[in-house]
Design a protein around this motif. Structure first.
Motif, short mmCIF file in Angstrom:
data_model
loop_
_atom_site.label_atom_id
_atom_site.label_comp_id
_atom_site.label_asym_id
_atom_site.label_seq_id
_atom_site.Cartn_x
_atom_site.Cartn_y
_atom_site.Cartn_z
N SER A 198 0.81 -1.16 -0.03
CA SER A 198 -0.02 -0.01 0.14
C SER A 198 0.97 1.24 0.04
N GLY A 199 2.11 1.07 0.43
CA GLY A 199 3.40 2.11 0.47
C GLY A 199 3.30 2.52 -1.15
N ILE A 200 3.15 1.71 -1.96
CA ILE A 200 3.42 2.07 -3.69
C ILE A 200 2.20 2.82 -3.65
N LEU A 201 0.94 2.37 -3.29
CA LEU A 201 -0.25 3.04 -3.63
C LEU A 201 -0.14 4.55 -3.20
N ALA A 202 0.39 4.73 -1.79
CA ALA A 202 0.46 5.91 -1.19
C ALA A 202 1.45 6.86 -1.79
N ALA A 203 2.55 6.40 -2.37
CA ALA A 203 3.49 7.02 -3.20
C ALA A 203 2.89 7.61 -4.49
N THR A 204 2.04 6.99 -5.04
CA THR A 204 1.46 7.21 -6.30
C THR A 204 0.40 8.16 -5.78
N MET A 205 -0.61 7.87 -5.08
CA MET A 205 -1.68 8.79 -4.63
C MET A 205 -1.34 9.96 -4.14
N SER A 206 -0.34 10.11 -3.26
CA SER A 206 -0.12 11.30 -2.93
C SER A 206 0.58 12.22 -3.76
N THR A 207 1.25 11.86 -4.87
CA THR A 207 1.43 12.73 -5.91
C THR A 207 0.70 13.24 -6.94
N ALA A 208 -0.12 12.16 -7.26
CA ALA A 208 -1.36 12.38 -8.19
C ALA A 208 -2.37 12.99 -7.81
N ASP A 209 -2.71 13.11 -6.61
CA ASP A 209 -3.84 13.80 -5.88
C ASP A 209 -3.46 15.18 -6.10
N SER A 210 -2.04 15.52 -5.72
CA SER A 210 -1.48 17.15 -5.75
C SER A 210 -1.42 17.64 -7.03
N GLN A 211 -1.14 16.80 -7.81
CA GLN A 211 -0.74 17.08 -9.38
C GLN A 211 -2.08 17.41 -9.90
N LEU A 212 -3.15 16.55 -9.69
CA LEU A 212 -4.67 17.07 -10.38
C LEU A 212 -5.12 18.35 -9.53
N LEU A 213 -4.90 18.40 -8.45
CA LEU A 213 -5.52 19.44 -7.75
C LEU A 213 -4.98 20.86 -8.25
N VAL A 214 -3.54 20.82 -8.45
CA VAL A 214 -2.91 21.97 -8.69
C VAL A 214 -3.18 22.53 -10.20
N THR A 215 -3.20 21.40 -11.16
CA THR A 215 -3.83 21.53 -12.47
C THR A 215 -5.39 22.16 -12.34
N ALA A 216 -6.08 21.51 -11.54
CA ALA A 216 -7.42 21.95 -11.40
C ALA A 216 -7.62 23.46 -11.04
N SER A 217 -6.72 23.85 -10.06
CA SER A 217 -6.84 25.28 -9.63
C SER A 217 -6.25 26.17 -10.71
N ALA A 218 -4.87 25.89 -11.64
CA ALA A 218 -4.65 26.53 -12.41
C ALA A 218 -5.93 26.78 -13.80
N ILE A 219 -6.51 25.64 -14.08
CA ILE A 219 -7.38 25.83 -15.08
C ILE A 219 -8.64 26.68 -14.54
N SER A 220 -9.16 26.35 -13.38
CA SER A 220 -10.56 26.96 -13.17
C SER A 220 -10.35 28.62 -12.53
N GLU A 221 -9.32 28.52 -11.61
CA GLU A 221 -9.18 29.70 -10.90
C GLU A 221 -8.26 30.78 -11.86
N ASN A 222 -7.36 30.32 -12.67
CA ASN A 222 -6.52 31.10 -13.48
C ASN A 222 -7.16 31.37 -14.75
N LEU A 223 -7.36 30.30 -15.55
CA LEU A 223 -7.63 30.44 -17.03
C LEU A 223 -9.22 30.92 -16.97
N PHE A 224 -9.99 29.94 -16.24
CA PHE A 224 -11.36 30.26 -16.41
C PHE A 224 -11.92 31.48 -15.88
N LYS A 225 -11.45 31.68 -14.47
CA LYS A 225 -12.01 32.94 -14.03
C LYS A 225 -11.02 34.32 -14.28
N GLY A 226 -9.91 34.10 -14.31
CA GLY A 226 -8.83 34.78 -14.40
C GLY A 226 -8.70 35.46 -16.00
#
Length: 504
Positions: free
Chosen positions: A339-367
């Protein structure tokens, strides 16, 4: 591979994944606005800040890519890369963390990096915001693909399940808890995942050494391999001979540390901590965790080669951690460690998806596109972005033979060269101008691709990891263009001084 109790192993891993989804559901109710969703309301404590930053940073390559590199070619490449990352981690926390926390608050309370760049330089045309958001989209999609590929390899290696189906199922789970819970869910889950990753590394390292008959036996088993146990040569598994590992390769390994200055999902943690006064404690926690984890990961590759010298070849070497886990530990503990491998994968993928989402919605869409967008619309766009990026990342990860280490290497160079110099100049040189910032960002990322595809194949000193020359080009462009440009406005200079004096 020993899979005598596959049901037990997969049941433990399934429970872990369910736990992650529960965290997402819990925090979904706590997101009142986009600031909460993308930055957790700047309420992270020092422990969660440190562990979530490091867990989101290391990704699946820590448990697969790095041990696989050490397993295949010995100490040199893996060790110099690890040294560069340890130095980079410490310097990033020491130099960048506190100033960035203060400046993002002073610069109109910026909640994303594109926000900060735009506010820092009073970019009314939103050029920096648009370019950086698009770069986030490109590089994070590739980065996320590496995580999804690691998930597919994990279940395919363990149980023989279809690689593609497993990769997609894991992607769905990551998307589910990330889109629901936002930054607080990602950071909280990353805290637990960081603990699990470090525990998994230590357990497998100790278990592997014991199975090999002790440290002395491990050393005796690998020191006979030409170049394997040296920091100045490497072992070539194709020929069984030592290969040259000169200054270019060493510098390329150390250059990895430069990437930290521009990695958004780590920088975001600096912005989210409660107070800059707590960063010192976070730095100590993060640096200690990083050192222990990287040393253990390299050592696991060496121990794995001592135990199974001829078992794995090609990209399959990245499964050595899985092999050791399933052969050393009882089923229940193997499930926890894997599960540590899942943890390593999830801990990075969730952050990457979230940062991308913030850039698109907050910056491109609204900004840029719809400045009057409501909180409801921004949240909707962010969740749609998470899904779209995940789908594209899955398409990239369809190639089962793709290297986790290789995918991370490309994305790491892109982030480090386009954002690293800009972060440093933005925080420490008040003479930096908008035109200089734009030139440095675009020049850095362009150099990555030019060097990678046109110059690097020439070999020799041109074989240097593309992050190094691209980082340098970006720095030069920022400095030269800024000096040729007129000085920043009085308001920008006043904000710069206010950020330096801030105690937030």
């Amino acid at each position: 591979m020993n899979n005598k109790n596959p049901i037990v192993i997969i049941s433990v891993m399934a429970l872990y994944m369910i736990f992650m989804v529960v965290i997402g559901i819990y925090y979904a109710r706590k997101n009142r606005n986009s600031s909460d969703y993308f930055l957790g309301g700047r309420k992270l404590g020092p422990w969660v800040t440190a562990m979530s930053a490091e867990a989101s940073d290391m990704s699946s390559w820590l448990l697969m890519g790095l041990p696989g590199l050490a397993y295949a070619s010995g100490l040199a490449s893996a060790t110099w890369t690890a040294v560069g990352l340890i130095i980079g981690t410490y310097l990033n926390w020491k130099i960048v963390a506190a100033p960035l926390r203060k400046y993002t608050h002073v610069a109109n309370d910026s909640i994303t990096l594109p926000d900060f760049f735009s506010n820092r330089f009073h970019d009314k045309k939103k050029i920096l915001m648009t370019v950086s958001a698009l770069l986030f989209l490109v590089f994070f999609t590739v980065y996320t693909a590496s995580g999804f590929a690691a998930c597919g390899k994990l279940f395919n290696s363990l149980f023989g399940y279809d690689y593609t189906a497993c990769m997609i199922v894991c992607a769905v789970i990551i998307v589910l808890y990330t889109s629901l819970g936002g930054f607080l869910a990602a950071s909280t889950s990353d805290f637990f995942q960081g603990l699990l990753m470090s525990a998994a590394l230590v357990v497998i390292l100790v278990g592997g050494v014991v199975s090999a008959g002790g440290i002395g036996e491990v050393i005796n088993n690998v020191k006979e391999l030409p170049g394997y146990f040296s920091l100045l040569t490497s072992y070539d598994p194709a020929t069984g001979q030592a290969a040259s590992y000169g200054a270019v390769a060493i510098i390329s390994g150390l250059v990895w540390g430069l990437g930290y200055f521009g990695v958004p999902h780590v920088l975001l943690r600096f912005m989210a901590i409660r107070s800059s006064s707590e960063i010192k404690k976070s730095r100590r926690i993060a640096t200690t965790w990083c050192f222990i984890s990287l040393v253990a990961a390299v050592a696991i590759g060496v121990v794995g080669h001592a135990l199974y010298p001829d078992l794995l070849t090609g990209t399959a070497t990245e499964t050595i951690f899985i092999v050791l886990t399933t052969t050393i530990l009882p089923a229940v503990f193997a499930g926890l460690v894997l599960s540590g491998i899942l943890a390593a994968t999830m801990s990075t993928a969730d952050s990457q998806l979230l940062v991308t989402a913030s850039a698109i919605s907050e910056n491109l869409f609204k900004g840029v596109l719809k400045k009057e967008a409501s909180e409801k619309h921004k949240m909707l766009i962010s969740r749609i972005t998470v899904i779209v990026v995940a789908v594209v990342a899955c398409l990239i990860a369809l190639d089962q033979n793709s290297s986790v280490f290789g995918l991370v290497s490309n994305a790491w160079a892109g982030f480090g060269a386009s954002f690293g110099p800009l972060i440093l100049f933005s925080l420490f040189w008040k003479r930096t101008t908008l035109k200089g910032a734009i030139a440095g960002m675009i020049g850095g990322v362009a150099t990555v691709f030019i060097w990678l595809y046109l110059i690097k194949p020439l070999g020799g000193w041109f074989g240097l990891y593309e992050l190094g020359p691209a980082f340098l080009v970006s720095c030069l462009l920022i400095y030269i263009v800024s000096k040729l440009d007129k000085e920043p406005s009085k308001e920008i200079l006043e904000e710069f001084e206010a950020a330096k004096k801030s105690t937030i």
